[in-house]
Write a protein that holds these residues in place. Structure first.
Motif, short mmCIF file in Angstrom:
data_model
loop_
_atom_site.label_atom_id
_atom_site.label_comp_id
_atom_site.label_asym_id
_atom_site.label_seq_id
_atom_site.Cartn_x
_atom_site.Cartn_y
_atom_site.Cartn_z
N GLU A 30 0.82 -1.21 0.00
CA GLU A 30 0.00 0.00 0.00
C GLU A 30 0.86 1.27 0.00
OE1 GLU A 30 -2.88 -0.30 3.17
OE2 GLU A 30 -3.76 -2.10 2.32
N ILE A 31 1.86 1.28 -0.87
CA ILE A 31 2.83 2.38 -0.95
C ILE A 31 2.22 3.57 -1.69
CG2 ILE A 31 5.09 3.03 -1.82
CD1 ILE A 31 5.75 -0.04 -1.67
N GLU A 32 2.43 4.74 -1.12
CA GLU A 32 1.94 5.98 -1.72
C GLU A 32 3.10 6.93 -1.98
OE1 GLU A 32 -1.09 7.55 0.82
OE2 GLU A 32 -2.17 5.64 0.91
N GLU A 33 2.84 7.95 -2.80
CA GLU A 33 3.87 8.92 -3.18
C GLU A 33 4.51 9.63 -1.99
OE1 GLU A 33 2.57 11.70 -6.14
OE2 GLU A 33 1.84 10.11 -7.45
N THR A 34 3.80 9.72 -0.89
CA THR A 34 4.33 10.41 0.29
C THR A 34 5.21 9.50 1.15
OG1 THR A 34 2.34 9.83 1.55
CG2 THR A 34 2.36 11.97 0.42
N HIS A 35 5.31 8.22 0.78
CA HIS A 35 6.06 7.26 1.58
C HIS A 35 7.53 7.21 1.22
CE1 HIS A 35 2.18 4.73 2.38
NE2 HIS A 35 2.21 5.87 3.06
N ARG A 36 8.33 6.96 2.24
CA ARG A 36 9.74 6.67 2.07
C ARG A 36 9.92 5.21 2.47
NH1 ARG A 36 14.80 10.40 3.72
NH2 ARG A 36 16.40 9.06 2.79
N VAL A 37 10.45 4.40 1.57
CA VAL A 37 10.54 2.96 1.77
C VAL A 37 11.99 2.53 1.97
CG1 VAL A 37 10.09 0.71 0.71
CG2 VAL A 37 8.48 2.58 0.36
N LEU A 38 12.21 1.66 2.95
CA LEU A 38 13.52 1.05 3.19
C LEU A 38 13.45 -0.38 2.69
CD1 LEU A 38 16.37 0.91 4.41
CD2 LEU A 38 15.28 0.32 6.60
N GLU A 39 14.28 -0.70 1.71
CA GLU A 39 14.33 -2.07 1.19
C GLU A 39 15.67 -2.69 1.56
OE1 GLU A 39 13.81 -4.67 -2.88
OE2 GLU A 39 14.24 -2.55 -3.07
N ILE A 40 15.60 -3.83 2.23
CA ILE A 40 16.80 -4.55 2.64
C ILE A 40 17.05 -5.68 1.64
CG2 ILE A 40 17.92 -5.86 4.48
CD1 ILE A 40 17.21 -2.98 5.29
N GLY A 41 18.23 -5.69 1.05
CA GLY A 41 18.58 -6.74 0.10
C GLY A 41 17.84 -6.65 -1.22
N PRO A 42 17.99 -5.55 -1.95
CA PRO A 42 17.27 -5.39 -3.21
C PRO A 42 17.77 -6.29 -4.35
CG PRO A 42 18.77 -3.57 -2.89
CD PRO A 42 18.79 -4.38 -1.62
N GLY A 43 18.92 -6.90 -4.18
CA GLY A 43 19.44 -7.78 -5.23
C GLY A 43 19.63 -7.04 -6.54
N THR A 44 18.94 -7.49 -7.59
CA THR A 44 19.07 -6.86 -8.91
C THR A 44 18.08 -5.71 -9.09
OG1 THR A 44 17.57 -8.47 -9.90
CG2 THR A 44 19.95 -8.96 -10.01
N GLY A 45 17.26 -5.45 -8.08
CA GLY A 45 16.36 -4.30 -8.13
C GLY A 45 15.01 -4.54 -8.75
N VAL A 46 14.60 -5.79 -8.84
CA VAL A 46 13.32 -6.10 -9.47
C VAL A 46 12.17 -5.45 -8.69
CG1 VAL A 46 11.71 -7.95 -10.08
CG2 VAL A 46 14.14 -8.23 -10.49
N ILE A 47 12.11 -5.67 -7.39
CA ILE A 47 11.06 -5.06 -6.57
C ILE A 47 11.34 -3.56 -6.41
CG2 ILE A 47 10.01 -4.99 -4.28
CD1 ILE A 47 10.42 -7.98 -4.09
N THR A 48 12.59 -3.21 -6.30
CA THR A 48 12.98 -1.81 -6.13
C THR A 48 12.39 -0.93 -7.22
OG1 THR A 48 15.09 -2.68 -5.35
CG2 THR A 48 14.96 -0.30 -5.70
N ARG A 49 12.50 -1.38 -8.45
CA ARG A 49 11.98 -0.60 -9.58
C ARG A 49 10.47 -0.39 -9.45
NH1 ARG A 49 16.25 -3.45 -11.59
NH2 ARG A 49 17.66 -2.34 -12.97
N GLU A 50 9.76 -1.43 -9.08
CA GLU A 50 8.30 -1.32 -8.94
C GLU A 50 7.95 -0.40 -7.78
OE1 GLU A 50 4.36 -1.64 -9.70
OE2 GLU A 50 5.97 -2.39 -10.98
N ILE A 51 8.64 -0.57 -6.66
CA ILE A 51 8.38 0.27 -5.49
C ILE A 51 8.66 1.74 -5.82
CG2 ILE A 51 9.21 0.84 -3.16
CD1 ILE A 51 9.65 -2.16 -2.72
N SER A 52 9.71 1.99 -6.58
CA SER A 52 10.10 3.37 -6.89
C SER A 52 9.05 4.10 -7.73
CB SER A 52 11.46 3.41 -7.57
OG SER A 52 11.38 2.95 -8.90
N THR A 53 8.21 3.36 -8.44
CA THR A 53 7.15 4.01 -9.21
C THR A 53 5.98 4.42 -8.32
OG1 THR A 53 5.93 1.96 -9.74
CG2 THR A 53 7.71 2.62 -11.25
N ARG A 54 5.96 3.91 -7.09
CA ARG A 54 4.86 4.18 -6.17
C ARG A 54 5.26 5.11 -5.02
NH1 ARG A 54 1.20 -0.74 -6.35
NH2 ARG A 54 1.94 -1.91 -8.15
#
Length: 87
Positions: free
Chosen positions: A35-59
């Protein structure tokens, strides 16, 4: 993005219980569940190749990604340098 190909090119082999997501459906489901929104700052531990990171960054407004593997961290810095992601 082909995760297996990227790992092979970087010379990275999964160690121990390390796993790399490769399913677009799972990535979207994880990001949606957060439930990520534009006002959120997200901490991702172990992003690896960034697959989830890329999706999270759009939100999210900002993503802080912490990667222990220096090869993957350097890869992500290059791939995501002009984004809202800090590695």
């Amino acid at each position: 993005m082909n995760v297996e190909e990227t790992l092979r090119e970087l010379g990275v082999k999964p160690a121990g219980s390390q796993h790399f997501l490769n399913s677009e459906f799972i990535v979207e489901a994880i990001a949606e569940a957060g439930e990520i929104e534009e006002t959120h700052r997200v901490l991702e531990i172990g992003p690896g190749t960034g697959v989830i990171t890329r999706e999270i960054s759009t939100r999210a407004g900002k993503v802080d990604a912490v990667e222990k593997d220096t090869v993957l961290a350097d890869y992500l810095k290059g791939e995501l340098e002009d984004s809202n992601v800090e590695v």
